[in-house]
Design a protein around this motif. Structure first.
Motif, PDB file in Angstrom:
ATOM      1  N   CYS A 119      -9.380 -12.567   4.746  1.00 18.39           N
ATOM      2  CA  CYS A 119      -8.433 -12.858   5.825  1.00 18.39           C
ATOM      3  C   CYS A 119      -8.153 -14.350   5.821  1.00 18.39           C
ATOM      4  CB  CYS A 119      -8.999 -12.438   7.184  1.00 18.39           C
ATOM      5  SG  CYS A 119      -7.859 -12.710   8.577  1.00 18.39           S
ATOM      6  N   VAL A 120      -6.884 -14.712   5.850  1.00 16.32           N
ATOM      7  CA  VAL A 120      -6.473 -16.107   5.950  1.00 16.32           C
ATOM      8  C   VAL A 120      -6.290 -16.438   7.428  1.00 16.32           C
ATOM      9  CG1 VAL A 120      -4.756 -17.829   5.300  1.00 16.32           C
ATOM     10  CG2 VAL A 120      -5.270 -15.925   3.739  1.00 16.32           C
ATOM     11  N   ASN A 121      -7.070 -17.384   7.930  1.00 17.91           N
ATOM     12  CA  ASN A 121      -6.954 -17.834   9.313  1.00 17.91           C
ATOM     13  C   ASN A 121      -6.259 -19.191   9.317  1.00 17.91           C
ATOM     14  OD1 ASN A 121      -8.912 -15.945  11.075  1.00 17.91           O
ATOM     15  ND2 ASN A 121      -9.831 -16.267   9.055  1.00 17.91           N
ATOM     16  N   ILE A 122      -5.029 -19.231   9.797  1.00 16.50           N
ATOM     17  CA  ILE A 122      -4.255 -20.472   9.820  1.00 16.50           C
ATOM     18  C   ILE A 122      -4.654 -21.264  11.062  1.00 16.50           C
ATOM     19  CG2 ILE A 122      -1.926 -21.447   9.959  1.00 16.50           C
ATOM     20  CD1 ILE A 122      -0.929 -18.961   8.469  1.00 16.50           C
ATOM     21  N   LEU A 123      -5.109 -22.496  10.862  1.00 18.88           N
ATOM     22  CA  LEU A 123      -5.664 -23.285  11.958  1.00 18.88           C
ATOM     23  C   LEU A 123      -4.602 -24.048  12.725  1.00 18.88           C
ATOM     24  CD1 LEU A 123      -8.956 -24.703  10.393  1.00 18.88           C
ATOM     25  CD2 LEU A 123      -8.518 -22.488  11.477  1.00 18.88           C
ATOM     26  N   GLY A 124      -4.881 -24.244  14.020  1.00 21.79           N
ATOM     27  CA  GLY A 124      -4.006 -25.007  14.892  1.00 21.79           C
ATOM     28  C   GLY A 124      -4.399 -26.468  14.964  1.00 21.79           C
ATOM     29  N   ALA A 125      -3.550 -27.266  15.578  1.00 23.02           N
ATOM     30  CA  ALA A 125      -3.713 -28.722  15.603  1.00 23.02           C
ATOM     31  C   ALA A 125      -5.021 -29.177  16.239  1.00 23.02           C
ATOM     32  CB  ALA A 125      -2.526 -29.353  16.339  1.00 23.02           C
ATOM     33  N   GLU A 126      -5.590 -28.370  17.130  1.00 22.44           N
ATOM     34  CA  GLU A 126      -6.815 -28.765  17.822  1.00 22.44           C
ATOM     35  C   GLU A 126      -8.075 -28.203  17.158  1.00 22.44           C
ATOM     36  OE1 GLU A 126      -6.384 -30.913  20.125  1.00 22.44           O
ATOM     37  OE2 GLU A 126      -4.199 -30.685  20.139  1.00 22.44           O
ATOM     38  N   GLN A 127      -7.948 -27.654  15.968  1.00 22.78           N
ATOM     39  CA  GLN A 127      -9.085 -26.977  15.352  1.00 22.78           C
ATOM     40  C   GLN A 127      -9.652 -27.717  14.147  1.00 22.78           C
ATOM     41  OE1 GLN A 127      -7.092 -23.062  14.982  1.00 22.78           O
ATOM     42  NE2 GLN A 127      -8.571 -22.307  16.491  1.00 22.78           N
ATOM     43  N   GLY A 128      -9.582 -29.039  14.194  1.00 16.34           N
ATOM     44  CA  GLY A 128     -10.146 -29.851  13.121  1.00 16.34           C
ATOM     45  C   GLY A 128     -11.646 -29.666  12.973  1.00 16.34           C
ATOM     46  N   GLU A 129     -12.366 -29.584  14.095  1.00 12.97           N
ATOM     47  CA  GLU A 129     -13.816 -29.408  14.033  1.00 12.97           C
ATOM     48  C   GLU A 129     -14.181 -28.054  13.453  1.00 12.97           C
ATOM     49  OE1 GLU A 129     -16.320 -31.510  14.448  1.00 12.97           O
ATOM     50  OE2 GLU A 129     -14.726 -33.004  14.615  1.00 12.97           O
ATOM     51  N   ARG A 203      -6.870 -37.101   5.818  1.00 17.32           N
ATOM     52  CA  ARG A 203      -7.078 -37.032   7.270  1.00 17.32           C
ATOM     53  C   ARG A 203      -6.314 -35.870   7.869  1.00 17.32           C
ATOM     54  NH1 ARG A 203      -5.476 -42.851   9.479  1.00 17.32           N
ATOM     55  NH2 ARG A 203      -3.624 -42.316   8.221  1.00 17.32           N
ATOM     56  N   PHE A 204      -6.828 -35.391   9.008  1.00 15.69           N
ATOM     57  CA  PHE A 204      -6.119 -34.373   9.754  1.00 15.69           C
ATOM     58  C   PHE A 204      -4.987 -35.020  10.541  1.00 15.69           C
ATOM     59  CE2 PHE A 204     -10.364 -32.095   9.770  1.00 15.69           C
ATOM     60  CZ  PHE A 204      -9.975 -31.180   8.814  1.00 15.69           C
ATOM     61  N   GLY A 205      -3.922 -34.255  10.761  1.00 16.06           N
ATOM     62  CA  GLY A 205      -2.803 -34.754  11.540  1.00 16.06           C
ATOM     63  C   GLY A 205      -2.092 -33.589  12.209  1.00 16.06           C
TER      64      GLY A 205
END
Length: 209
Positions: A119-129, A203-205
Motif C-alpha cells: 500500500c502506498v501511503n501519500i504523506l501530508g505536509a504535517e507528517q514529516g516526523e 529537506r521537507f517542504g
C-alpha cells in the motif's frame, strides 16, 4: 478518514477484489544481477555527490510503502513491513499501474516481495516526523502508528494520510543499484484536502500560496 471514498478500479479481465481463496504470489526479491551503464574498468561520468546535488533540485512527494505481516515460517510474523519512499510515480492508466524504486540493499524490500502486495501511503505536509520514523532501520517503525488494513490486500493503511493506493506487485525490474517495482492498483482513496509533504534539496517542504 471519514472523507475518504474507496474507489475500486475495474479493467478488462481484472476483478475489483481478490477471490477469497487467492493468495498473493511472492516475487523474486533481487531479480538478475544489477545492470550497470558503466563498466568496472571505466570512470563514472559524474560523481555520486554531484549526482545527488543536481537531482536534489527536483522536488518530489513523500510516501510510506507498507505490506502486511509475513507468515510465521518466514520469520516475519512479528509485524508489518514499511519504509519511507520518495521515488514513487503513476505509470499507466490502462491498466492502472504505479511504480516505486527501492535500493537492492533494502532489508524491508524482501519482506514486501514475499507478501506480493503493498500500500502506498501519500504523506501530508504535517507528517514529516511520520516519514522520519519509517526512514530508520532496525526499529519498530509501526510503534504508536495507527493504521487499518487496506481493503483488498490487507497492507497497512496509515491513519490521517491524504491518500492511499492499494496494490499487487505486477513486475520488478533492475535499475542499477535499485529495483523498479511496478504495482497494479486494486483500490485507492483520498481525503481530498490538505497539502502534500514535499522533499527538496535534502529537506521537507510544503506548497507555497
Amino acid at each position: 478518514m471519514a472523507a475518504t471514498v474507496v474507489r475500486y478500479l475495474r479493467s478488462v479481465g481484472s476483478p475489483t477484489s481478490a477471490p477469497a481463496e487467492r493468495e498473493p504470489e511472492s516475487v523474486d526479491a533481487l531479480p538478475r544481477p544489477d545492470l550497470r551503464a558503466v563498466g568496472d574498468d571505466e570512470r563514472a561520468p559524474v560523481s555520486p555527490a554531484e549526482f545527488r546535488a543536481v537531482l536534489g533540485n527536483f522536488a518530489s512527494g513523500v510516501t510510506v510503502i507498507t505490506a502486511p505481516p509475513g507468515a510465521e515460517e518466514d520469520g516475519d510474523g512479528n509485524g508489518p513491513a514499511g519504509f519511507a519512499c520518495q521515488s514513487f510515480a503513476s505509470l499507466s492508466l490502462d491498466p492502472p499501474l504505479v511504480t516505486f524504486m527501492v535500493a537492492r540493499t533494502s532489508t524491508t524490500w524482501p519482506r514486501i516481495a514475499r507478501a506480493g502486495v503493498f500500500c502506498v501511503n501519500i504523506l501530508g505536509a504535517e507528517q514529516g516526523e511520520l516519514c522520519r520514523s519509517f526512514a530508520v532501520s532496525g526499529a519498530d517503525k509501526f510503534a504508536g502508528v495507527a493504521h487499518t488494513p487496506a481493503p483488498v490486500t490487507g497492507s497497512p493503511q496509515l491513519d490521517a494520510v491524504p491518500a492511499w493506493i492499494d496494490c499487487r506487485i505486477h513486475a520488478v525490474h533492475t535499475g542499477g543499484d535499485h529495483l523498479i517495482v511496478v504495482g497494479r492498483v486494486v483500490a485507492m482513496g483520498a481525503a481530498g484536502e490538505g497539502d502534500p509533504l514535499l522533499f527538496h534539496k535534502g529537506r521537507f517542504g510544503r506548497l507555497a500560496d
